[in-house]
Each structure stands twice: as C-alpha cells, then as structure tokens.
Design a protein around this motif. Sequence first.
Motif, short mmCIF file in Angstrom:
data_model
loop_
_atom_site.label_atom_id
_atom_site.label_comp_id
_atom_site.label_asym_id
_atom_site.label_seq_id
_atom_site.Cartn_x
_atom_site.Cartn_y
_atom_site.Cartn_z
N TYR A 60 6.34 -7.77 10.37
CA TYR A 60 5.55 -7.68 11.60
C TYR A 60 4.66 -6.44 11.61
O TYR A 60 3.51 -6.50 12.04
CB TYR A 60 6.49 -7.68 12.82
N VAL A 61 5.19 -5.31 11.11
CA VAL A 61 4.42 -4.06 11.17
C VAL A 61 3.61 -3.81 9.89
O VAL A 61 2.81 -2.87 9.84
CB VAL A 61 5.32 -2.83 11.43
N LEU B 176 11.31 -2.60 -2.20
CA LEU B 176 10.14 -3.31 -2.72
C LEU B 176 9.55 -2.60 -3.94
O LEU B 176 9.21 -3.23 -4.94
CB LEU B 176 9.07 -3.44 -1.63
N ARG B 177 9.46 -1.27 -3.87
CA ARG B 177 8.90 -0.53 -5.00
C ARG B 177 9.80 -0.68 -6.24
O ARG B 177 9.32 -0.80 -7.35
CB ARG B 177 8.73 0.97 -4.67
N LEU C 9 0.83 -1.21 0.00
CA LEU C 9 0.00 0.00 0.00
C LEU C 9 0.87 1.26 0.00
O LEU C 9 0.36 2.37 0.10
CB LEU C 9 -0.89 0.00 1.25
N THR C 10 2.17 1.07 -0.03
CA THR C 10 3.18 2.14 -0.01
C THR C 10 3.09 3.02 1.24
O THR C 10 3.44 4.19 1.22
CB THR C 10 3.12 3.04 -1.27
N CYS C 11 2.63 2.44 2.35
CA CYS C 11 2.41 3.26 3.56
C CYS C 11 3.72 3.68 4.24
O CYS C 11 3.79 4.69 4.90
CB CYS C 11 1.53 2.51 4.56
N GLY C 12 4.75 2.83 4.10
CA GLY C 12 6.05 3.19 4.68
C GLY C 12 6.26 2.75 6.12
O GLY C 12 7.25 3.12 6.74
N ALA C 13 5.32 1.95 6.67
CA ALA C 13 5.51 1.45 8.04
C ALA C 13 6.80 0.64 8.14
O ALA C 13 7.51 0.70 9.14
CB ALA C 13 4.31 0.60 8.47
N CYS C 14 7.11 -0.10 7.07
CA CYS C 14 8.34 -0.90 7.05
C CYS C 14 9.56 -0.01 7.20
O CYS C 14 10.41 -0.23 8.07
CB CYS C 14 8.42 -1.72 5.76
N ALA C 15 9.65 1.00 6.34
CA ALA C 15 10.85 1.84 6.30
C ALA C 15 10.99 2.69 7.55
O ALA C 15 12.10 2.92 8.04
CB ALA C 15 10.81 2.74 5.06
#
Lengths: 243, 147
Positions: free
Chosen positions: A85-86, A57-58, A34-40
């Motif tokens: 996890y997030v 990933l993108r 979803l490109t939310c950026g929680a990972c980064a």
Amino acid sequence: MAESSIKIKGKKESFFMDKVKEILPEGGNLNLCLTCGACASGCPATGLADMDPRKFLRMCAMGMDEEVTTTPWVWMCTMCQRCIYVCPMKIDIPQLVFNARGTWPRDQRPKGIRDSCDMALRNPSNSAMGTAPDDFVFVVEDVLAEYQEAQPEFADMVAPIDKEGAHFFLNQNSREPVTEPDEMVPLWKILHLAGVDWTYGSKGWAAENYCLFLADNQCWEHVTRVSAKQADDLGCKVFLNTE
Amino acid sequence: MKFTIQDPCQIVRKGFGDEIADDLRFVIKSVVGEENVIEMTPNKSNNYCCGGGGGFLQSGFTEERRAYGKKKFDQIIETGADYCITGCHNCHAQVHDIGHHFGGTYQTVHIWTLICLSLGILGPNERTYLGDDLKDVDVFHPESSLY
C-alpha cells in the motif's frame, strides 16, 4: 517488466525470487525496488528476527536463497500488505513471504499452524478445531431453541443450515460454536431484524483456513473448494466470509 | 465513554478499501455517537495490522507476536478509548491478548455486540466482552441470566 539492476556472477541461475516472479502478475514488480524503506518504516514486523520487508526483498534480489528460505521471519510477517500500500512501486513482498513459507518442508513449518490445517482436513466442516458437521448442527439448533424460548420477541428467529436457495451463505469461526456459543446470537438477531435470507452450511461452515497460512497450496485449495461447493450446491448467491 | 476502531486488513486494505471502512464508521457512529469515536492514526487502508493475521496466533512465536502487537497497543492507549471495536475474528483475539498482556484497561468488543446493545436486544449471556461500565446497561430479559 524491468530488468534486474543487480546481477551477481557466480551464483546459480535460478534465484528463489525469479521463481516467484514467474507466477505473479507483472512479476509482482519485484525488480522495481527503489530501496526507499517506506515498507520497513511502517511495518510492525520490522526488527523481529533481525529482519524487515526491505531487507528481505533486497536479500531475495541478491540471491541469498538459503537465508530467505530459512528465516523464521516469514512466519512473523502477517502478509497484511501495508508494505504494498505504501510502496511507490507496489512491490508484492507478501507474495515473496508466502512462497518462502512454501519452501519449508511441511513437517518443519510451525506446528500450531500445521495442526490447525490438518484438523480442517479431518472432516467436511473445515474447522481448525476438528469439530464435526453433526456437532456444529447440534450446537446451532440447541442454542437457537434456547433463545427462542428465553427471549420470546425472537421466537421466529432462524439460524438455517443448508437452506436451499438462500441468498447469503454465511460462514462462522469455530471458536463461537465450540467455546462461546452465546456469541453467535447477536449476529443472528441482526440478520433476523434486517430480514436477511441466509444460511450456514453443514459442510464448509468453518471460516478459518490455516492451510492457507501454512502455504500448503493443495490443502488450502481443498478446504476452499469444500466451502464453495456447499454454497454452490445450495444455490446461494453471495458467499459471506466472516474472517 | 470512548470507542476506537481497528480496521481489519482483510476487509479494508486487501478487500474493499476505504469505502467499506467508511461504512463501518457509519454503523459505529450510529451506535455509539459520533462524538464518542476516537480514531487511531494511521487508519482505514493505511492501518497497522494488529498481528493477529497470517496464522501468527497459532505459529508458536508468542513473544514475537506480542512485540509486533505493541505498536497497535500503543495506538489504542494513545486514543484513551475504553473500547476497541474489532471487525475481524483474528483482530479480536490479538487485540484482546495484547491488552491483557501489556496491562491495558480497554475492552475488546465485536461490532455485533454493540449493535444489539444499542437496539436494546442484548441479553445477559451475550456480554462476555463488555466491561463493568456496560455489563448491566439495558439488559434484555435479565431473568434468563446464567450467572
């Protein structure tokens, strides 16, 4: 499995990401970003080598195969899985990283990791430090005898090697027997006082597996099978991995 | 004297989840006293990796590995703990290294060391990772010291 929302015409059919999707359960959810950026935002590797998990990933999704299979960032991500996890979509970015490592020619992967893997292949110990089975057995028996004498309350303490039918097969990081053998003793004491039925193996005793980190599938399977076979041959019930 | 806990990614997030993180805390609190444990945040399954895993320690990217570990170092310093307890060999090596590199004064210790210390069975040669504050506490068979 959702269809990719991004199609780039003119690029080659087989993206690196498509190949990884084929080998992961549910395709690793790699199309669901979803490109939310929680990972980064919660990744300690964000910013290293001008990369972060979302960007990686993108770039994979965009078919930028050359960039993602040559960035040294894949060796700076520890594949700790906090990004999964997030992630609201549980996207398996670490598997992308692992497989990107695997696209590097073996002789161009980080020398320290490669050498540690190659050391483990030299003898059945699996030790990244190259320690032979005989040397491990000698150190364990020597240290045990020393402590049985110096600390008489532990005269009956054991540190079995290749004990048939032991419940637990315990492995051991090479650093202790090789560089700081006294550090093995506290764990032996705890196991002794708890009445645990355990054993080391003369083969496959080393806990580390740098062939896994090297993304050398054939070699890490070999190393793992040496350990598993020793535990099976001894009839152990539980494999205790201390790594 | 205060203690903090580095949850190992492999055993906790990638393995048995918060349940085993709670088991680890049961042991640690039994050993050092509940009031002496200061948690990092986030922790357990949501912890930050210290940067010791995945082969990073042997990768040759030392500067990057320490930059990665700075987040963990800052977390540990934030707790004010005298000891960081690590349950994983790679974490131990990395947390020890970043402490030294960034000028921290905390000690990095294996859980087995503290269990044996609490039981009064930790000999003089099994104390490599204890600080001066605990080095001479309740030494088991001090006459066997090699130092």
